[in-house]
Design a protein around this motif. Sequence first.
Motif, mmCIF file in Angstrom:
data_model
loop_
_atom_site.group_PDB
_atom_site.id
_atom_site.type_symbol
_atom_site.label_atom_id
_atom_site.label_comp_id
_atom_site.label_asym_id
_atom_site.label_seq_id
_atom_site.Cartn_x
_atom_site.Cartn_y
_atom_site.Cartn_z
ATOM 1 N N VAL A 93 41.821 37.391 32.821
ATOM 2 C CA VAL A 93 42.599 37.571 34.042
ATOM 3 C C VAL A 93 41.732 37.318 35.268
ATOM 4 O O VAL A 93 40.565 37.736 35.335
ATOM 5 N N ILE A 94 42.336 36.634 36.237
ATOM 6 C CA ILE A 94 41.721 36.403 37.552
ATOM 7 C C ILE A 94 42.670 36.998 38.588
ATOM 8 O O ILE A 94 43.881 36.767 38.538
ATOM 9 N N SER A 95 42.131 37.776 39.515
ATOM 10 C CA SER A 95 42.988 38.454 40.476
ATOM 11 C C SER A 95 42.410 38.377 41.882
ATOM 12 O O SER A 95 41.191 38.352 42.072
ATOM 13 N N ALA A 96 43.323 38.359 42.869
ATOM 14 C CA ALA A 96 42.932 38.459 44.277
ATOM 15 C C ALA A 96 43.412 39.777 44.857
ATOM 16 O O ALA A 96 43.466 39.941 46.075
ATOM 17 N N ASN A 97 43.732 40.750 44.006
ATOM 18 C CA ASN A 97 44.455 41.953 44.388
ATOM 19 C C ASN A 97 43.514 43.090 44.765
ATOM 20 O O ASN A 97 43.196 43.949 43.948
ATOM 21 N N LYS A 98 43.085 43.127 46.022
ATOM 22 C CA LYS A 98 42.148 44.154 46.475
ATOM 23 C C LYS A 98 42.735 45.557 46.389
ATOM 24 O O LYS A 98 42.029 46.514 46.060
ATOM 25 N N ALA A 99 44.041 45.697 46.716
ATOM 26 C CA ALA A 99 44.656 47.023 46.705
ATOM 27 C C ALA A 99 44.620 47.641 45.315
ATOM 28 O O ALA A 99 44.262 48.816 45.141
ATOM 29 N N LEU A 100 44.968 46.854 44.307
ATOM 30 C CA LEU A 100 44.980 47.362 42.939
ATOM 31 C C LEU A 100 43.569 47.645 42.437
ATOM 32 O O LEU A 100 43.309 48.689 41.825
ATOM 33 N N LEU A 101 42.644 46.744 42.690
ATOM 34 C CA LEU A 101 41.271 46.937 42.226
ATOM 35 C C LEU A 101 40.629 48.147 42.888
ATOM 36 O O LEU A 101 39.811 48.846 42.278
ATOM 37 N N ALA A 102 40.987 48.412 44.143
ATOM 38 C CA ALA A 102 40.426 49.561 44.842
ATOM 39 C C ALA A 102 41.066 50.866 44.395
ATOM 40 O O ALA A 102 40.431 51.916 44.437
ATOM 41 N N GLU A 103 42.319 50.815 43.963
ATOM 42 C CA GLU A 103 43.002 52.042 43.540
ATOM 43 C C GLU A 103 42.755 52.357 42.077
ATOM 44 O O GLU A 103 42.542 53.521 41.714
#
Length: 433
Positions: free
Chosen positions: A99-109
């Motif tokens: 998986v490759i993600s640009a999702n800062k909100a999810l990674l931070a939570e």
Amino acid sequence: MKPLRVALLGCGVVGTEVVRLLREQADDLAARVGVPLELAGVAVRRPDRVRAGVDRALLTTDARALVTRDDVDIVIEVIGGIEPARTLMLEAMKSGKSVISANKALLAEDGATLFAAAREYGTDLYYEASVAGAIPLLRPLRESLVGDHVQRVLGIVNGTTNYILDQMDAHGAGFNEALEGAQALGYAEADPTADVEGFDAAAKAAILAQLAFHTPVTAADVHREGITEVSPADVAGAKEMDCVVKLLAICERVPEAGGRNGRGVSVRVYPAMIPRTHPLASVREAYNAVFVEAESAGSLMFYGAGAGGAPTASAVLGDLVAVARNLARGTPGPVEVTYARLPVLPMGETITRYYVQLDVADRSGVLATVAEEFARNGVSIQAVRQEGLSEDAQLVVVTHRAPDAALSATVQGLRRLDIVREVASVMRVEGEE
């Protein structure tokens, strides 16, 4: 060799750019990876919407079916938010997809859950695009500096707020005027809360701290202050000190007394004055820049475009090449480890400096009374400047470094003094260590 097939979740500004780059650079990407990359499908909510350059035959509204398909090897997530992104990423890794993600909100939570899934299922999880757009920042922390002892990460990680503060400094604009300009240029959303209140920068600070210090940090752990209260008086006061106001993300290891090991970590986001001689002071408009200070490598600076479709897609493609190479070799890449598990220290224990501007009564003993309030809380004064007479008397105090709790208590005490008409400006000072 058999092509590697890619599923894309989301096809907005960033997703459309990812599709374009995959199409236009297909031959180069195949040469760099060693096998061709093919787009297997694109999950969207509104398939009838026109998306330039995207084959409508690839579109689907069933994202779960797409990420669990047997012919998909890699999943790129650019839909953002917590759900359904988290569930889809977990389903993909459970199905053996990287998986490759640009999702800062999810990674931070909830990055810990995603990292645990990557370890459990032996897949890759890459997310360079989640912080600072096209700037290669996370991979150096994750790989290049993994043998070093990172001490501090300091930077500008939100382009919208940097543009607003730059306009206030360079052109004398007020906050609302500068915000409207940012919205007109597309730097700020119609609802700019995530940017101007510091939520975006706090999420990025959590990700940076977790990588730099190998310790679990979430956005909720980050002390956060936005820029909505930054006034023209604050900006003018910074100029008088030959400083500029920037929204800073600061992550630092707090050492034990007389020791090298960390007592804890401090992670915070707030507007602060920095000297114009500091390299971050010259970061203009919507650009980002981050300093990393490591024990052996010294000070490193990363600078560039921190947002936008093309820059973010560039970071996604960089991760795609890395993940595809790992798959072609049959070896997964590095997985985050949070072995240190250092506590995140409360803001009150953070050592900072303050700039305080007071409107005071112009009578004898004012300076002594103010200085006594600082001394009562154990805060040392570095410099004092008094201006004006009578009703317009102003006192500017710059402190030495002290615990933030002591500085905050001092400001509260000053507000209670009858000789202080108003605490006109309070701002932390960084970048002079």
